[in-house]
Design a protein around this motif. Structure first.
Motif, PDB file in Angstrom:
ATOM      1  N   UNK A 126       6.509   2.721  -6.317  1.00 28.45           N
ATOM      2  CA  UNK A 126       7.301   1.507  -6.435  1.00 28.45           C
ATOM      3  C   UNK A 126       8.166   1.222  -5.232  1.00 28.45           C
ATOM      4  N   UNK A 127       8.784   0.052  -5.261  1.00 24.81           N
ATOM      5  CA  UNK A 127       9.664  -0.401  -4.196  1.00 24.81           C
ATOM      6  C   UNK A 127       9.899  -1.894  -4.345  1.00 24.81           C
ATOM      7  N   UNK A 130       0.833  -1.211   0.000  1.00 24.08           N
ATOM      8  CA  UNK A 130       0.000   0.000   0.000  1.00 24.08           C
ATOM      9  C   UNK A 130       0.863   1.255   0.000  1.00 24.08           C
ATOM     10  N   UNK A 131       1.910   1.236   0.824  1.00 22.94           N
ATOM     11  CA  UNK A 131       2.791   2.400   0.904  1.00 22.94           C
ATOM     12  C   UNK A 131       3.500   2.649  -0.422  1.00 22.94           C
ATOM     13  N   UNK A 132       4.052   1.594  -1.008  1.00 20.25           N
ATOM     14  CA  UNK A 132       4.804   1.722  -2.257  1.00 20.25           C
ATOM     15  C   UNK A 132       3.905   2.117  -3.426  1.00 20.25           C
ATOM     16  N   UNK A 133       2.690   1.637  -3.425  1.00 21.10           N
ATOM     17  CA  UNK A 133       1.740   1.984  -4.488  1.00 21.10           C
ATOM     18  C   UNK A 133       1.330   3.444  -4.406  1.00 21.10           C
ATOM     19  N   UNK A 134       1.186   3.963  -3.183  1.00 16.07           N
ATOM     20  CA  UNK A 134       0.678   5.320  -2.999  1.00 16.07           C
ATOM     21  C   UNK A 134       1.757   6.392  -3.098  1.00 16.07           C
ATOM     22  N   UNK A 135       3.028   6.025  -2.914  1.00 16.83           N
ATOM     23  CA  UNK A 135       4.056   7.062  -2.838  1.00 16.83           C
ATOM     24  C   UNK A 135       4.438   7.574  -4.222  1.00 16.83           C
ATOM     25  N   UNK A 136       5.124   8.687  -4.242  1.00  6.81           N
ATOM     26  CA  UNK A 136       5.578   9.316  -5.483  1.00  6.81           C
ATOM     27  C   UNK A 136       7.065   9.643  -5.342  1.00  6.81           C
ATOM     28  N   UNK A 193       2.656 -11.510  -5.028  1.00  6.53           N
ATOM     29  CA  UNK A 193       3.131 -10.130  -4.887  1.00  6.53           C
ATOM     30  C   UNK A 193       3.842  -9.664  -6.146  1.00  6.53           C
ATOM     31  N   UNK A 194       4.636 -10.538  -6.745  1.00  5.07           N
ATOM     32  CA  UNK A 194       5.344 -10.172  -7.972  1.00  5.07           C
ATOM     33  C   UNK A 194       4.362  -9.823  -9.081  1.00  5.07           C
ATOM     34  N   UNK A 195       3.326 -10.637  -9.228  1.00  6.13           N
ATOM     35  CA  UNK A 195       2.342 -10.393 -10.280  1.00  6.13           C
ATOM     36  C   UNK A 195       1.520  -9.147  -9.997  1.00  6.13           C
ATOM     37  N   UNK A 196       1.000  -9.040  -8.784  1.00  5.26           N
ATOM     38  CA  UNK A 196       0.145  -7.903  -8.449  1.00  5.26           C
ATOM     39  C   UNK A 196       0.916  -6.592  -8.382  1.00  5.26           C
ATOM     40  N   UNK A 197       2.233  -6.676  -8.175  1.00  6.17           N
ATOM     41  CA  UNK A 197       3.032  -5.456  -8.087  1.00  6.17           C
ATOM     42  C   UNK A 197       3.475  -4.890  -9.415  1.00  6.17           C
ATOM     43  N   UNK A 198       3.347  -5.671 -10.483  1.00  3.85           N
ATOM     44  CA  UNK A 198       3.863  -5.227 -11.784  1.00  3.85           C
ATOM     45  C   UNK A 198       3.352  -3.851 -12.222  1.00  3.85           C
ATOM     46  N   UNK A 199       2.051  -3.577 -12.099  1.00  4.74           N
ATOM     47  CA  UNK A 199       1.574  -2.273 -12.597  1.00  4.74           C
ATOM     48  C   UNK A 199       2.096  -1.084 -11.794  1.00  4.74           C
ATOM     49  N   UNK A 200       2.665  -1.336 -10.617  1.00  5.24           N
ATOM     50  CA  UNK A 200       3.014  -0.250  -9.696  1.00  5.24           C
ATOM     51  C   UNK A 200       4.515  -0.162  -9.419  1.00  5.24           C
ATOM     52  N   UNK A 201       5.329  -0.830 -10.216  1.00  9.71           N
ATOM     53  CA  UNK A 201       6.783  -0.837 -10.046  1.00  9.71           C
ATOM     54  C   UNK A 201       7.176  -1.427  -8.683  1.00  9.71           C
ATOM     55  N   UNK A 202       6.431  -2.417  -8.223  1.00  4.77           N
ATOM     56  CA  UNK A 202       6.744  -3.098  -6.968  1.00  4.77           C
ATOM     57  C   UNK A 202       7.303  -4.472  -7.321  1.00  4.77           C
ATOM     58  N   UNK A 203       8.575  -4.678  -7.034  1.00  7.35           N
ATOM     59  CA  UNK A 203       9.242  -5.951  -7.306  1.00  7.35           C
ATOM     60  C   UNK A 203       9.229  -6.800  -6.047  1.00  7.35           C
TER      61      UNK A 203
END
Length: 274
Positions: A158-159, A149-155, A193-203
């Motif tokens: 990603x993370x 949630x934090x990584x998706x919302x920040x500017x 997590x890897x799959x769901x994070x793709x659109x948000x630059x979350x590895x």
């Protein structure tokens, strides 16, 4: 020489009061990261900070802050935050404290875990099963969810999340059904997590660790039950060897990811175990 104007990266390390968590926290600090130390025992977190050569106060998950909480050396912030990862409110407070202090989160090392008492399957109590599942699986999910949630919302968005799997994510030890089941589940958590994070630059990646010399592996150095029913001493490696791998994984650009890595004592009985 031009100075680096980029903000120092921020990592949360769970289970940071001992063992792998402490080694990884120290390696990240040495690599110039700000590090938030999470774990249930405030004294152990403070010891992790002191052992790196400084003394801190403590910032609790309830928001209470000591006079010198988060003080660091060479401009690096080391912030202990006592947190029970099985409690959603404490996990939320942990990541709120990270946001309030730094305004960003670059890495979660999802490391908190417990083996539980070794016991034959038919003798394992419900409470012992539940305690392992609560920490290893539910706690890892709660921390990953809060970090996500934090990584998706920040500017900028990603993370990176690195989950501590285990050799037991691949093959079991005797009398370890709760630990083994949760570590197999950790692999599914990592993949989702890897799959769901793709659109948000979350590895998201996973490090599977075998026989690092920590409190949890003390039995291996005196003799531990093998699959053939015998008891044998097993080789161990230095936890710092694991920490160097985590730092490498953490330091990659978000365009690259170590999906799975296995780091183990070379001669431990893994290949052919089970």
């Amino acid at each position: 020489m031009a100075q680096n104007t980029q903000p120092r990266k921020v990592a949360v390390v769970t289970g940071a009061g001992s063992g792998i968590g402490r080694a990884v926290a120290h390696a990240l600090i040495a690599a110039d990261w700000n590090v938030v130390l999470a774990g249930r025992r405030a004294e152990a977190l403070e010891e992790t900070a002191r052992l790196y050569g400084q003394a801190d106060g403590t910032t609790g998950a309830d928001g209470a802050t000591g006079a010198d909480a988060g003080a660091g050396i060479n401009g690096i912030t080391i912030m202990p935050v006592p947190t029970d990862v099985t409690r959603p409110a404490e996990v939320d407070a942990l990541f709120a404290a990270v946001h309030d202090r730094f305004g960003q989160l670059d890495l979660l090392f999802n490391n908190a875990g417990t083996f539980g008492p070794p016991a034959p399957l038919d003798e394992l109590s419900y409470d012992d099963w539940r305690a392992v599942v609560d920490v290893n699986l539910t706690g890892s999910f709660l921390c990953a969810q809060a970090a996500f949630r934090t990584m998706k919302a920040q500017d900028p968005q990603g993370g990176r999340i690195i989950n501590n799997g285990s050799i037991s994510a691949h093959v079991p030890r005797p009398h370890s059904i709760a630990y083994t089941a949760t570590k197999h589940a950790m692999t599914g958590l990592t993949k989702s997590l890897s799959l769901d994070g793709r659109p948000y630059r979350i590895a998201c990646g996973q490090i599977d660790i075998g026989n690092a010399a920590t409190e949890m592996t003390g039995r291996m150095q005196t003799g531990i039950l093998q699959a053939n029913g015998q008891t044998a001493v097993e080789p161990v490696m230095d936890a710092a060897d694991v920490a160097r791998t985590v730092v490498h994984m953490a330091g990659l650009p978000l365009a690259a990811n170590v999906q799975f890595a296995t780091v183990m004592a070379t001669n431990m009985p893994y290949i052919g175990r089970g």
